[in-house]
Design a protein around this motif. Sequence first.
Motif, PDB file in Angstrom:
ATOM      1  N   LEU A 136       0.841  -1.200   0.000  1.00  0.00           N
ATOM      2  CA  LEU A 136       0.000   0.000   0.000  1.00  0.00           C
ATOM      3  C   LEU A 136       0.875   1.248   0.000  1.00  0.00           C
ATOM      4  O   LEU A 136       0.653   2.171  -0.780  1.00  0.00           O
ATOM      5  CB  LEU A 136      -0.937  -0.003   1.212  1.00  0.00           C
ATOM      6  CG  LEU A 136      -1.707   1.295   1.452  1.00  0.00           C
ATOM      7  CD1 LEU A 136      -2.667   1.567   0.307  1.00  0.00           C
ATOM      8  CD2 LEU A 136      -2.444   1.233   2.767  1.00  0.00           C
ATOM      9  N   ARG A 137       1.860   1.288   0.851  1.00  0.00           N
ATOM     10  CA  ARG A 137       2.746   2.464   0.906  1.00  0.00           C
ATOM     11  C   ARG A 137       3.447   2.676  -0.436  1.00  0.00           C
ATOM     12  O   ARG A 137       3.614   3.803  -0.888  1.00  0.00           O
ATOM     13  CB  ARG A 137       3.758   2.315   2.035  1.00  0.00           C
ATOM     14  CG  ARG A 137       3.154   2.543   3.407  1.00  0.00           C
ATOM     15  CD  ARG A 137       4.224   2.686   4.470  1.00  0.00           C
ATOM     16  NE  ARG A 137       5.072   1.510   4.568  1.00  0.00           N
ATOM     17  CZ  ARG A 137       4.809   0.439   5.310  1.00  0.00           C
ATOM     18  NH1 ARG A 137       3.701   0.390   6.018  1.00  0.00           N
ATOM     19  NH2 ARG A 137       5.649  -0.577   5.346  1.00  0.00           N
ATOM     20  N   GLU A 138       3.851   1.577  -1.066  1.00  0.00           N
ATOM     21  CA  GLU A 138       4.489   1.651  -2.380  1.00  0.00           C
ATOM     22  C   GLU A 138       3.568   2.275  -3.416  1.00  0.00           C
ATOM     23  O   GLU A 138       3.955   3.157  -4.171  1.00  0.00           O
ATOM     24  CB  GLU A 138       4.820   0.229  -2.844  1.00  0.00           C
ATOM     25  CG  GLU A 138       6.252  -0.032  -3.156  1.00  0.00           C
ATOM     26  CD  GLU A 138       6.427  -1.504  -3.475  1.00  0.00           C
ATOM     27  OE1 GLU A 138       5.932  -1.945  -4.532  1.00  0.00           O
ATOM     28  OE2 GLU A 138       7.046  -2.191  -2.649  1.00  0.00           O
ATOM     29  N   ARG A 139       2.325   1.787  -3.470  1.00  0.00           N
ATOM     30  CA  ARG A 139       1.359   2.239  -4.469  1.00  0.00           C
ATOM     31  C   ARG A 139       0.882   3.663  -4.216  1.00  0.00           C
ATOM     32  O   ARG A 139       0.610   4.406  -5.141  1.00  0.00           O
ATOM     33  CB  ARG A 139       0.140   1.309  -4.491  1.00  0.00           C
ATOM     34  CG  ARG A 139       0.415  -0.043  -5.083  1.00  0.00           C
ATOM     35  CD  ARG A 139       0.617   0.107  -6.599  1.00  0.00           C
ATOM     36  NE  ARG A 139       0.731  -1.173  -7.249  1.00  0.00           N
ATOM     37  CZ  ARG A 139      -0.123  -1.636  -8.126  1.00  0.00           C
ATOM     38  NH1 ARG A 139      -1.184  -0.948  -8.462  1.00  0.00           N
ATOM     39  NH2 ARG A 139       0.074  -2.799  -8.687  1.00  0.00           N
ATOM     40  N   ALA A 140       0.711   4.026  -2.949  1.00  0.00           N
ATOM     41  CA  ALA A 140       0.135   5.329  -2.607  1.00  0.00           C
ATOM     42  C   ALA A 140       1.184   6.425  -2.497  1.00  0.00           C
ATOM     43  O   ALA A 140       0.866   7.601  -2.645  1.00  0.00           O
ATOM     44  CB  ALA A 140      -0.641   5.225  -1.292  1.00  0.00           C
ATOM     45  N   GLY A 141       2.405   6.058  -2.233  1.00  0.00           N
ATOM     46  CA  GLY A 141       3.460   7.034  -2.012  1.00  0.00           C
ATOM     47  C   GLY A 141       3.672   7.951  -3.200  1.00  0.00           C
ATOM     48  O   GLY A 141       3.705   7.520  -4.340  1.00  0.00           O
TER      49      GLY A 141
ATOM     50  N   ALA B 152      -3.094   9.933  -3.245  1.00  0.00           N
ATOM     51  CA  ALA B 152      -3.954   8.806  -2.868  1.00  0.00           C
ATOM     52  C   ALA B 152      -4.920   9.242  -1.766  1.00  0.00           C
ATOM     53  O   ALA B 152      -4.535   9.978  -0.860  1.00  0.00           O
ATOM     54  CB  ALA B 152      -3.100   7.647  -2.389  1.00  0.00           C
ATOM     55  N   PRO B 153      -6.156   8.780  -1.837  1.00  0.00           N
ATOM     56  CA  PRO B 153      -7.179   9.192  -0.856  1.00  0.00           C
ATOM     57  C   PRO B 153      -7.086   8.410   0.457  1.00  0.00           C
ATOM     58  O   PRO B 153      -8.052   7.798   0.909  1.00  0.00           O
ATOM     59  CB  PRO B 153      -8.481   8.895  -1.604  1.00  0.00           C
ATOM     60  CG  PRO B 153      -8.151   7.721  -2.462  1.00  0.00           C
ATOM     61  CD  PRO B 153      -6.723   7.940  -2.888  1.00  0.00           C
ATOM     62  N   LEU B 154      -5.928   8.447   1.093  1.00  0.00           N
ATOM     63  CA  LEU B 154      -5.729   7.664   2.317  1.00  0.00           C
ATOM     64  C   LEU B 154      -6.652   8.101   3.446  1.00  0.00           C
ATOM     65  O   LEU B 154      -7.097   7.265   4.234  1.00  0.00           O
ATOM     66  CB  LEU B 154      -4.266   7.717   2.753  1.00  0.00           C
ATOM     67  CG  LEU B 154      -3.287   7.028   1.809  1.00  0.00           C
ATOM     68  CD1 LEU B 154      -1.849   7.200   2.290  1.00  0.00           C
ATOM     69  CD2 LEU B 154      -3.626   5.554   1.643  1.00  0.00           C
ATOM     70  N   ASP B 155      -6.965   9.388   3.524  1.00  0.00           N
ATOM     71  CA  ASP B 155      -7.878   9.839   4.576  1.00  0.00           C
ATOM     72  C   ASP B 155      -9.263   9.212   4.424  1.00  0.00           C
ATOM     73  O   ASP B 155      -9.923   8.921   5.412  1.00  0.00           O
ATOM     74  CB  ASP B 155      -7.998  11.367   4.586  1.00  0.00           C
ATOM     75  CG  ASP B 155      -6.742  12.030   5.144  1.00  0.00           C
ATOM     76  OD1 ASP B 155      -5.980  11.355   5.867  1.00  0.00           O
ATOM     77  OD2 ASP B 155      -6.527  13.221   4.850  1.00  0.00           O
ATOM     78  N   ASP B 156      -9.691   8.983   3.174  1.00  0.00           N
ATOM     79  CA  ASP B 156     -10.990   8.350   2.931  1.00  0.00           C
ATOM     80  C   ASP B 156     -10.975   6.863   3.257  1.00  0.00           C
ATOM     81  O   ASP B 156     -12.026   6.235   3.328  1.00  0.00           O
ATOM     82  CB  ASP B 156     -11.430   8.543   1.477  1.00  0.00           C
ATOM     83  CG  ASP B 156     -11.847   9.971   1.186  1.00  0.00           C
ATOM     84  OD1 ASP B 156     -12.103  10.727   2.144  1.00  0.00           O
ATOM     85  OD2 ASP B 156     -11.920  10.322   0.002  1.00  0.00           O
ATOM     86  N   LEU B 157      -9.780   6.306   3.430  1.00  0.00           N
ATOM     87  CA  LEU B 157      -9.682   4.889   3.769  1.00  0.00           C
ATOM     88  C   LEU B 157      -9.556   4.657   5.266  1.00  0.00           C
ATOM     89  O   LEU B 157      -9.909   3.602   5.759  1.00  0.00           O
ATOM     90  CB  LEU B 157      -8.503   4.246   3.048  1.00  0.00           C
ATOM     91  CG  LEU B 157      -8.632   4.198   1.541  1.00  0.00           C
ATOM     92  CD1 LEU B 157      -7.383   3.583   0.930  1.00  0.00           C
ATOM     93  CD2 LEU B 157      -9.859   3.422   1.124  1.00  0.00           C
ATOM     94  N   LYS B 158      -9.056   5.651   5.987  1.00  0.00           N
ATOM     95  CA  LYS B 158      -8.931   5.488   7.437  1.00  0.00           C
ATOM     96  C   LYS B 158     -10.294   5.175   8.035  1.00  0.00           C
ATOM     97  O   LYS B 158     -10.440   4.267   8.840  1.00  0.00           O
ATOM     98  CB  LYS B 158      -8.326   6.736   8.076  1.00  0.00           C
ATOM     99  CG  LYS B 158      -6.864   6.906   7.751  1.00  0.00           C
ATOM    100  CD  LYS B 158      -6.318   8.183   8.316  1.00  0.00           C
ATOM    101  CE  LYS B 158      -4.883   8.383   7.838  1.00  0.00           C
ATOM    102  NZ  LYS B 158      -4.397   9.721   8.150  1.00  0.00           N
ATOM    103  N   THR B 159     -11.278   5.968   7.653  1.00  0.00           N
ATOM    104  CA  THR B 159     -12.665   5.650   7.995  1.00  0.00           C
ATOM    105  C   THR B 159     -13.366   5.413   6.671  1.00  0.00           C
ATOM    106  O   THR B 159     -13.751   6.348   5.982  1.00  0.00           O
ATOM    107  CB  THR B 159     -13.336   6.794   8.784  1.00  0.00           C
ATOM    108  OG1 THR B 159     -12.586   7.023   9.974  1.00  0.00           O
ATOM    109  CG2 THR B 159     -14.755   6.425   9.151  1.00  0.00           C
ATOM    110  N   PHE B 160     -13.482   4.145   6.329  1.00  0.00           N
ATOM    111  CA  PHE B 160     -14.010   3.720   5.038  1.00  0.00           C
ATOM    112  C   PHE B 160     -15.534   3.761   5.071  1.00  0.00           C
ATOM    113  O   PHE B 160     -16.155   3.135   5.922  1.00  0.00           O
ATOM    114  CB  PHE B 160     -13.521   2.299   4.750  1.00  0.00           C
ATOM    115  CG  PHE B 160     -13.948   1.751   3.423  1.00  0.00           C
ATOM    116  CD1 PHE B 160     -13.455   2.272   2.244  1.00  0.00           C
ATOM    117  CD2 PHE B 160     -14.825   0.675   3.366  1.00  0.00           C
ATOM    118  CE1 PHE B 160     -13.825   1.738   1.016  1.00  0.00           C
ATOM    119  CE2 PHE B 160     -15.199   0.134   2.147  1.00  0.00           C
ATOM    120  CZ  PHE B 160     -14.701   0.670   0.967  1.00  0.00           C
TER     121      PHE B 160
END
Length: 136
Positions: A38-43, A47-55
């Motif tokens: 995930l870090r590789e792909r999103a780095g 990437a919408p990581l905030d939208d994934l923290k609370t999915f």
Amino acid sequence: MGVQVARFHVQTGPEPLFARVRQVFTGPRQLRLHGSHLRERAGGRDAPLDDLKTFEPDAWELMLIEARTDTGRFVSTTWRRSYPDADWWVVVGFRDTVRTLYQASPGKSGRGDGIVIGGPLWDLANEVNAKLITDG
């Protein structure tokens, strides 16, 4: 040797499998975002990581499900969401862990080779998940 899985697409079902995932994915979920892939792909991307923290499953479109070939139960789900600058796909696996997140072209449908559209695996996933929905 790991668990064998079969991949199913929302357009070709079976509907009870997709209904079961929607039954399980109700309301916000706290996803685990610690995988190196995930870090590789999103780095370095937006990437919408905030939208994934609370999915919020209702904000995403369920596209693909991988189910065990021996039980017909799902083991991972793939969701798509369009943002103004890109479409993002996320694969959620065991214990709500994000396996990968990637940016895709707007026309991507996920209907590549390997999608089960009928036969014994389709029948198994259909029957097992119809029963799970009925039994709760």
